[in-house]
Design a protein around this motif. Structure first.
Motif, PDB file in Angstrom:
ATOM      1  N   ALA A  42       0.857  -1.190   0.000  1.00 43.84           N
ATOM      2  CA  ALA A  42       0.000   0.000   0.000  1.00 43.84           C
ATOM      3  C   ALA A  42       0.886   1.231   0.000  1.00 43.84           C
ATOM      4  N   CYS A  43       0.543   2.203  -0.809  1.00 45.03           N
ATOM      5  CA  CYS A  43       1.251   3.480  -0.834  1.00 45.03           C
ATOM      6  C   CYS A  43       1.015   4.145   0.528  1.00 45.03           C
ATOM      7  N   CYS A  50      -0.947   7.899  -1.442  1.00 41.76           N
ATOM      8  CA  CYS A  50      -2.381   7.897  -1.731  1.00 41.76           C
ATOM      9  C   CYS A  50      -3.140   6.754  -1.067  1.00 41.76           C
ATOM     10  N   TRP A  52      -3.295   3.693  -2.190  1.00 44.70           N
ATOM     11  CA  TRP A  52      -3.668   2.673  -3.170  1.00 44.70           C
ATOM     12  C   TRP A  52      -2.736   1.474  -3.037  1.00 44.70           C
ATOM     13  N   LEU A  53      -3.225   0.324  -3.456  1.00 43.73           N
ATOM     14  CA  LEU A  53      -2.414  -0.888  -3.479  1.00 43.73           C
ATOM     15  C   LEU A  53      -1.646  -0.959  -4.790  1.00 43.73           C
ATOM     16  N   PHE A  54      -0.453  -1.517  -4.739  1.00 47.09           N
ATOM     17  CA  PHE A  54       0.333  -1.728  -5.946  1.00 47.09           C
ATOM     18  C   PHE A  54       1.116  -3.020  -5.805  1.00 47.09           C
ATOM     19  N   CYS A  66       3.385   3.970  -4.997  1.00 52.49           N
ATOM     20  CA  CYS A  66       2.671   3.403  -6.137  1.00 52.49           C
ATOM     21  C   CYS A  66       3.300   3.902  -7.442  1.00 52.49           C
ATOM     22  N   CYS A  71       3.097  10.138  -6.132  1.00 48.40           N
ATOM     23  CA  CYS A  71       3.168  10.154  -4.665  1.00 48.40           C
ATOM     24  C   CYS A  71       4.598  10.308  -4.150  1.00 48.40           C
TER      25      CYS A  71
END
Length: 91
Positions: A42-43, A50, A52-54, A66, A71
């Motif tokens: 996760a970011c 953010c 979000w998952l990456f 991410c 970011c």
């Protein structure tokens, strides 16, 4: 999604309006089925990311952001600004 016989099946619609969401759902399920959970990150929100998952596919699994262009660059710029403010404030 339906579960039956020890396997997972994704049932999607056939209407043209649902074509894109259906493809997205199929892609998401395929990703979750094949991705190694050790590489999903996760970011970091607390560091300006953010959230979000990456998928971390770096050689030593040390990726932090991410996308460095978004970011990572913003977080680094905020840290630099904070360091400069502290340097200006202290004689």
């Amino acid at each position: 999604m339906t579960l039956g016989g020890g396997s997972l099946a994704l049932v999607v619609g056939t209407a043209p309006a649902t074509l894109i969401p259906d493809r997205l759902a199929v892609s998401a399920v395929e990703f979750l089925r094949t991705a190694d959970p050790k590489h999903v990150r996760a970011c970091p929100l607390d560091e300006g990311g953010c959230g979000w998952l990456f998928l971390d596919r770096s050689r030593n699994s040390s990726r932090r952001w991410c996308a460095m262009e978004d970011c990572g660059a913003q977080a680094k710029a905020r840290r630099l600004t904070a360091r400069r403010r502290v340097a200006r404030a202290t004689p």
